[in-house]
Structures are given as structure tokens and as C-alpha cells.
Write a protein that holds these residues in place. Structure first.
Motif, PDB file in Angstrom:
ATOM      1  N   PRO A 181      -0.349   9.760 -10.895  1.00  0.00           N
ATOM      2  CA  PRO A 181      -1.196  11.091 -10.668  1.00  0.00           C
ATOM      3  C   PRO A 181      -1.506  11.596 -12.044  1.00  0.00           C
ATOM      4  O   PRO A 181      -2.433  12.477 -12.148  1.00  0.00           O
ATOM      5  CB  PRO A 181       0.223  11.813 -10.266  1.00  0.00           C
ATOM      6  N   GLU A 182      -1.085  10.971 -13.030  1.00  0.00           N
ATOM      7  CA  GLU A 182      -1.427  11.378 -14.466  1.00  0.00           C
ATOM      8  C   GLU A 182      -2.812  11.295 -14.644  1.00  0.00           C
ATOM      9  O   GLU A 182      -3.743  11.801 -15.473  1.00  0.00           O
ATOM     10  CB  GLU A 182      -0.911  10.737 -15.613  1.00  0.00           C
ATOM     11  N   VAL A 183      -3.714  10.337 -14.038  1.00  0.00           N
ATOM     12  CA  VAL A 183      -5.061   9.978 -14.300  1.00  0.00           C
ATOM     13  C   VAL A 183      -6.108  10.721 -13.621  1.00  0.00           C
ATOM     14  O   VAL A 183      -7.280  10.592 -13.885  1.00  0.00           O
ATOM     15  CB  VAL A 183      -5.323   8.209 -13.766  1.00  0.00           C
ATOM     16  N   LEU A 184      -5.476  11.465 -12.441  1.00  0.00           N
ATOM     17  CA  LEU A 184      -6.249  12.263 -11.848  1.00  0.00           C
ATOM     18  C   LEU A 184      -7.040  13.427 -12.641  1.00  0.00           C
ATOM     19  O   LEU A 184      -8.225  13.580 -12.389  1.00  0.00           O
ATOM     20  CB  LEU A 184      -5.335  12.983 -10.828  1.00  0.00           C
ATOM     21  N   PRO A 185      -6.576  13.966 -13.532  1.00  0.00           N
ATOM     22  CA  PRO A 185      -7.165  15.013 -14.441  1.00  0.00           C
ATOM     23  C   PRO A 185      -8.471  14.468 -15.272  1.00  0.00           C
ATOM     24  O   PRO A 185      -9.253  15.112 -15.737  1.00  0.00           O
ATOM     25  CB  PRO A 185      -6.347  15.684 -15.347  1.00  0.00           C
ATOM     26  N   LEU A 186      -8.288  13.222 -15.512  1.00  0.00           N
ATOM     27  CA  LEU A 186      -9.393  12.479 -16.257  1.00  0.00           C
ATOM     28  C   LEU A 186     -10.404  12.183 -15.557  1.00  0.00           C
ATOM     29  O   LEU A 186     -11.426  11.786 -16.031  1.00  0.00           O
ATOM     30  CB  LEU A 186      -8.820  11.316 -16.880  1.00  0.00           C
ATOM     31  N   VAL A 187     -10.175  11.891 -14.089  1.00  0.00           N
ATOM     32  CA  VAL A 187     -11.111  11.327 -13.115  1.00  0.00           C
ATOM     33  C   VAL A 187     -11.729  12.343 -12.310  1.00  0.00           C
ATOM     34  O   VAL A 187     -13.021  12.244 -12.231  1.00  0.00           O
ATOM     35  CB  VAL A 187     -10.636  10.097 -12.138  1.00  0.00           C
TER      36      VAL A 187
END
Length: 601
Positions: free
Chosen positions: A154-160
Motif C-alpha cells: 500500500p505504500e506505493v499508492l501515494p506515489l502512483v
């Protein structure tokens, strides 16, 4: 207009709700690699190859391969489901275009109607299919990728996701400008088409008058304006590149730039590689397809539908009025096939009393078929009026009159269906109605055809019928119809003289008003009155009166006479032929050497 477009599209999508459900189901199958792609790559790296277990890595890649096979099957089914939505939409749109062309009055609208029918309907069909494809693909891919990344890390969602939505917003904001430019391009295209068509029709006059240079400048100017409209459209479409850069490639840059932060939070290299797979193999291609598809097809569909549904001129009420009888009256009728064309018919006055039998005679191209189309309401006069039973011909209910052209129409189906489709009230199971159909078959000599085809209900192949057989079917079908005004426009030209005589006798005995565009001079001899169109003037009267008054008619029946024309029993000028008294048929000469075949084959 927007409401009409919205209703049309909604109706196309909801016409068969289960088809939309099937489309969604197969879209889930097609989206399987979008959900599993990043997961499989991440697990293959972290749990397989990086951990020294190549078998595990290959197993995860095999799972991804199976997902692609499922997606391929889904993609095939998706195409079939989209075709099932798009083709009925195209048929409905074409029906609207044709209906608008037939039920509106627009000066000079012929070229525009042809452009809409031949080009814009196909553009709308293709654009609608493309829009369904790209929106469906992007929606299912975005959800699948978001779920896949959420379960993976889930940590990648704010970047994508934020740049994806930003790029999508930029693109949607540019759509109104795209629509305006596309509309301007369509208008320029129609103007250029109209100008080129007008130029092609008048090249001889242009050359004779020495107007080549001026015409080239005028038409060339329109072509230049169309080119400028295309360039302006291309400039606006460049906004799609910015949208794709922000929504498709910025997430990858942010992900790579944030890799140290992700690694510090325990995100493995396999997870980062899996996320890159999600972006490069699924989300970015889907966004690119959406931007390209909506940017071209979406705008094109909106503008095309606006042009199709909004361009039509002044509506007129379709012919649904019941006439008071079938007395035909033409007063001061003129008609030309174009604003600059010579009139085919000019200043025509004619009355055909109810119950009359009129034959129209004249050389080919003189306007006989035009007269038939005016009486049938298929053409509207440029000047004057055409009235049937007190109702303008174009407004008369279709069931009140029938025009049979030279090329008869027969559709696939049984002979009984072909004979009764103009008489839907006939019940073949009822004794009297069945007898009427049998009488029509006998009157028009269709018994052999019925036997050869295997009976009245056996399937007919129109291509296997001769031109004469198709004409006999059309004649019998019209005889069975309730129409009281029958116009035969060389509808017996493929029959032998005996069959033609039998057909005309059947209609004469049937009652009503019969107008025959004569193919053979014998048709005129059977009529109660003859209308002779010879270009110089139009005359009407009995056979004897026309032999005396019209050299053309006298030549056709082989009766040249040097004696002065005797005074007919009534004025033979068309404008005065308006009384309803029965006119006895003139005597038939024993020897006829000429017929209309040599002038009007």
C-alpha cells in the motif's frame, strides 16, 4: 441536442442489458493480467529467483502466462459483445439519418445528406465502438492495478495514483476545446464537399464562360480553410501528450525516485519491480489508450452525432392523412433536379378523375417517371401543387397509393409473404382472404412459379427469379393492397405483351385510379385517356384525339396523316382536361407498326 445524444447512447447501451453484463464479465477475465502481473513478478523475484528457488519463480511466471491466456479468450468475446452493441446503434443512427432526409425540407441538403449517410454514420459507429473499448479497458485496468498494488504494498499508492488522476483531469479539461476544433473541421469538410460537388456539376458551363480561375480561387479557398481547421485541431490534440506524460510516466519517475524511501520502509526490490510492471505493462498503456481513444473517437462521436441529429432543416409531418378519394390534380407544377437545371416539367396542369385509367406516353427522359414520382409524393414540385383527394401528395397516407417502379422488389421469404405485405390485414387462414390471394396468383400467372418454388410458403430466392417474375409478384402484391391509386412506372416492361395486357386488365377491373407510364403503345390503346409528353407541349385526350392532335403519338401508332387535325370533342390542352365525365376509349387500329420500345426501352 445534448439530451438527444445522451438518450441515443444510453438507449444503445441499455437495449440489451444482459449483453452489458456479459461484457463486464469478460472484461474481468481480460483484466486478470492487470491484477496478477505485478504480484507474479514480485513473488517470482522475492520468493523465487532471489531466494535461490528458480522453480518457484517459474511457477509464478506460469501463473501469469495462464492469466494472459484467459485474457486472450476474454478479449475475443469482448469484441463480439461490443459488435452486438455497436451494430444496432449504427442501424438506428442510419434510420434516423434517412428518416430526417425524407421528412425535412432543406434547400440544397442533398450533398450534406449523402455526406452524413456515407461518411458520418460510419464515423459515429467506429467512434462509439472505440469509446466502449477504451473506457471499459481503462476502468477495469485501473481498478485491477489499484487492488494489486494495495495487496502488494500500500505504500506505493501515494506515489502512483495522484499523478494518474492529475493527468486524467488535464485531459478531460482539454476535451471542450477538442470538440470545438473537431466541429469546425466537420463544417469545413461539408462546405468543401458541397463546393466540389457543385463545381463538378457545372464544369461545362464554367469552361464555356471562362470562369476557371475564379472558380479555382473559390473552391481552393474552401480547401485552404479546411486545411487550417485540420491544423488547429492537430494543435489542440497536442494536449494529450502532456496528459499522458503526467498520468503515465510521472508515476514511474516518482516511484524510482522514492525507491530509497520504500526500501527503508521494508519494501523489497521485487515489490518495486512488480509495481513498475503494473505501471509499464498495464496502467500506462490503458491510460494512453483512453487519452488517444477519447481524444479522437470521443470528440468525433460527440460532434458527429451533433451534426447528424441537429442537421436536418425544417421538419415536415410524414404522410399519414387519408385522402377523400383518389382524384389526382396537378396545378402549375414545375420540377427541376437542381436550382440551375432546366425544368423537367414546367407549368403542368392535369386532372385524373377518380376511377380513370390514364396512359402516359413520351420519349425517354421527357419526364414521365418524374411525373409518376410527383403523383406518388416521392418528389415535391418546385412550383405548383399536386393533390390527391384534397390532400397534398406528399402527405397522403402510404396505404392509399402504390407506385411500382421498373425494377420490382422481392424479399427473401415465402411467396405468400411477398404477396401480402402491403395488405397486413389479410389472413391466409381465412377462407375469403385465402381465396383473394389465390385469385391474384391466377390473375397474374404465378401458379407455375408457386409450384416451382415448392408452394406459397416456401422460401423465395430473389436472385433466382427473372425480372419478369419479380414484376409479376410486385403487380400481384399491389393488386391485393388496399391502395386505390396505382401508378405503374414501366412496371410491366419485362413481361411479354400478353402478360402485360392481362395485368393491366386486372387493375382496370379492380377499380380505383390507374396511371400507367406506357412501355408499349398497346398500353395506351387499353387506357381510357392518353397523356402525351413530347417536350414542346403536354396534351391529353382519347386515343383518337391524340392521333389527330399529336404527330408524336400518331407516329408511334403508325398513323401519319397530312390532313388537318380534327377538332377533338373537348379541349386537349392539359390545363382544360379537368372534367370527370367518362371518356370512351378510342378504337384500336388493326395494324400497329411502332411501339415505345424504340424510344423508351
Amino acid at each position: 441536442m445534448r439530451d438527444a445524444v445522451r438518450d441515443l447512447l444510453r438507449g444503445a447501451l441499455l437495449r440489451e442489458p444482459y449483453r452489458v453484463v456479459r461484457l463486464a464479465g469478460w472484461s474481468l477475465a481480460e483484466a486478470a493480467p492487470s491484477f496478477l502481473g505485478g504480484q507474479a513478478v514480485a513473488r517470482a523475484v522475492d520468493d523465487g529467483f532471489a531466494a535461490g528457488r528458480p522453480g518457484t519463480g517459474l511457477a509464478w511466471l506460469a501463473v501469469l502466462a495462464v492469466a494472459w491466456v484467459v485474457a486472450a479468450v476474454g478479449a475475443r468475446r469482448i469484441l463480439l459483445e461490443i459488435a452486438g452493441i455497436v451494430e444496432p446503434f449504427r442501424d438506428e443512427l442510419l434510420t434516423r439519418v434517412v428518416t430526417t432526409a425524407l421528412t425535412t425540407e432543406t434547400a440544397g441538403s442533398g450533398v450534406e445528406a449523402v455526406a452524413r449517410t456515407n461518411h458520418q454514420v460510419e464515423l459515429a459507429r467506429d467512434a462509439f465502438g472505440a469509446i466502449i473499448t477504451v473506457i471499459r479497458s481503462f476502468a477495469f485496468t485501473l481498478v485491477s492495478v489499484a487492488l494489486g498494488m494495495a495487496t502488494l504494498a500500500p505504500e506505493v499508492l501515494p506515489l502512483v495514483l495522484p499523478p494518474v488522476f492529475a493527468g486524467l483531469g488535464l485531459f478531460l479539461a482539454s476535451l471542450p476545446a477538442l470538440a470545438r476544433r473537431q466541429r469546425e473541421f466537420f463544417l469545413a469538410d461539408e462546405r468543401t464537399t458541397a463546393a466540389v460537388a457543385a463545381m463538378a456539376g457545372g464544369l461545362r458551363d464554367v469552361t464555356a464562360c471562362g470562369g476557371e480561375t475564379r472558380l479555382a480561387e473559390a473552391v481552393g479557398g474552401m480547401a485552404d480553410r479546411q486545411a487550417r481547421a485540420a491544423e488547429a485541431l492537430a494543435r489542440v490534440t497536442a494536449a494529450r501528450t502532456l496528459s499522458l506524460a503526467v498520468g503515465g510516466w510521472l508515476p514511474i519517475i516518482l516511484l524510482l525516485a522514492g525507491a530509497p524511501w520504500l526500501l527503508h520502509r521494508g519494501i523489497t526490490g521485487g515489490i518495486i519491480l512488480g509495481t513498475v510492471t503494473y505501471l509499464t505493462q498495464s496502467l500506462t498503456p490503458a491510460l494512453s489508450g483512453l487519452v488517444q481513444g477519447l481524444g479522437v473517437s470521443g470528440v468525433r462521436l460527440a460532434v458527429t452525432l451533433e451534426r447528424i441529429l441537429g442537421g436536418g432543416g425544417t421538419p415536415r409531418t410524414p404522410g399519414e392523412r387519408e385522402p377523400d378519394g383518389v382524384r389526382v390534380e396537378l396545378r402549375g407544377v414545375a420540377f427541376a433536379y437542381g436550382p440551375a437545371a432546366e425544368p423537367v416539367i414546367a407549368g403542368l396542369d392535369l386532372t385524373v378523375p377518380e376511377g380513370d385509367h390514364l396512359a402516359v406516353v413520351g420519349p425517354s427522359g421527357i419526364g414521365k417517371s418524374t411525373l409518376a414520382a410527383l403523383i406518388a409524393g416521392l418528389l415535391r414540385p418546385g412550383d405548383g401543387t399536386v393533390v390527391i383527394g384534397g390532400v397534398p401528395a406528399a402527405d397522403v397516407a402510404p396505404a392509399a397509393r402504390v407506385l411500382i417502379p421498373q425494377e420490382a422488389y422481392v424479399f427473401h421469404g415465402g411467396l405468400a409473404e411477398n404477396l401480402t405485405y402491403l395488405a397486413p390485414d389479410l389472413d391466409l387462414d381465412a377462407g375469403s382472404d385465402s381465396a383473394a390471394v389465390a385469385e391474384a396468383v391466377a390473375l397474374f400467372g404465378l401458379e407455375d412459379l408457386a409450384r416451382r418454388c415448392g408452394g406459397m410458403h416456401a422460401e423465395l430466392d430473389p436472385a433466382a427469379l427473372s425480372a419478369g417474375e419479380r414484376q409479376l409478384i410486385a403487380l400481384a402484391r399491389t393488386w391485393l393492397s388496399p391502395a386505390r391509386l396505382i401508378v405503374l412506372d414501366e412496371a410491366t416492361c419485362h413481361l411479354d405483351p400478353a402478360a402485360e395486357a392481362r395485368a393491366e386488365a386486372a387493375f382496370a377491373a379492380r377499380g380505383g385510379t390507374l396511371i400507367v407510364i406506357a412501355h408499349r403503345i398497346s398500353s395506351a390503346l387499353r387506357a381510357r385517356r392518353v397523356l402525351v409528353m413530347d417536350g414542346a407541349r403536354v396534351m391529353s385526350g382519347t386515343h383518337d384525339e391524340m392521333v389527330a392532335a399529336s404527330p408524336l403519338y400518331a407516329d408511334l401508332v403508325g398513323h401519319w396523316s397530312s390532313a388537318p387535325a380534327r377538332s377533338p370533342g373537348r379541349d386537349s390542352a392539359v390545363g382544360a382536361v379537368s372534367d370527370d365525365a367518362d371518356v370512351p376509349r378510342g378504337p384500336q387500329p388493326a395494324a400497329l407498326r411502332g411501339d415505345l420500345d424504340r424510344l423508351d426501352a
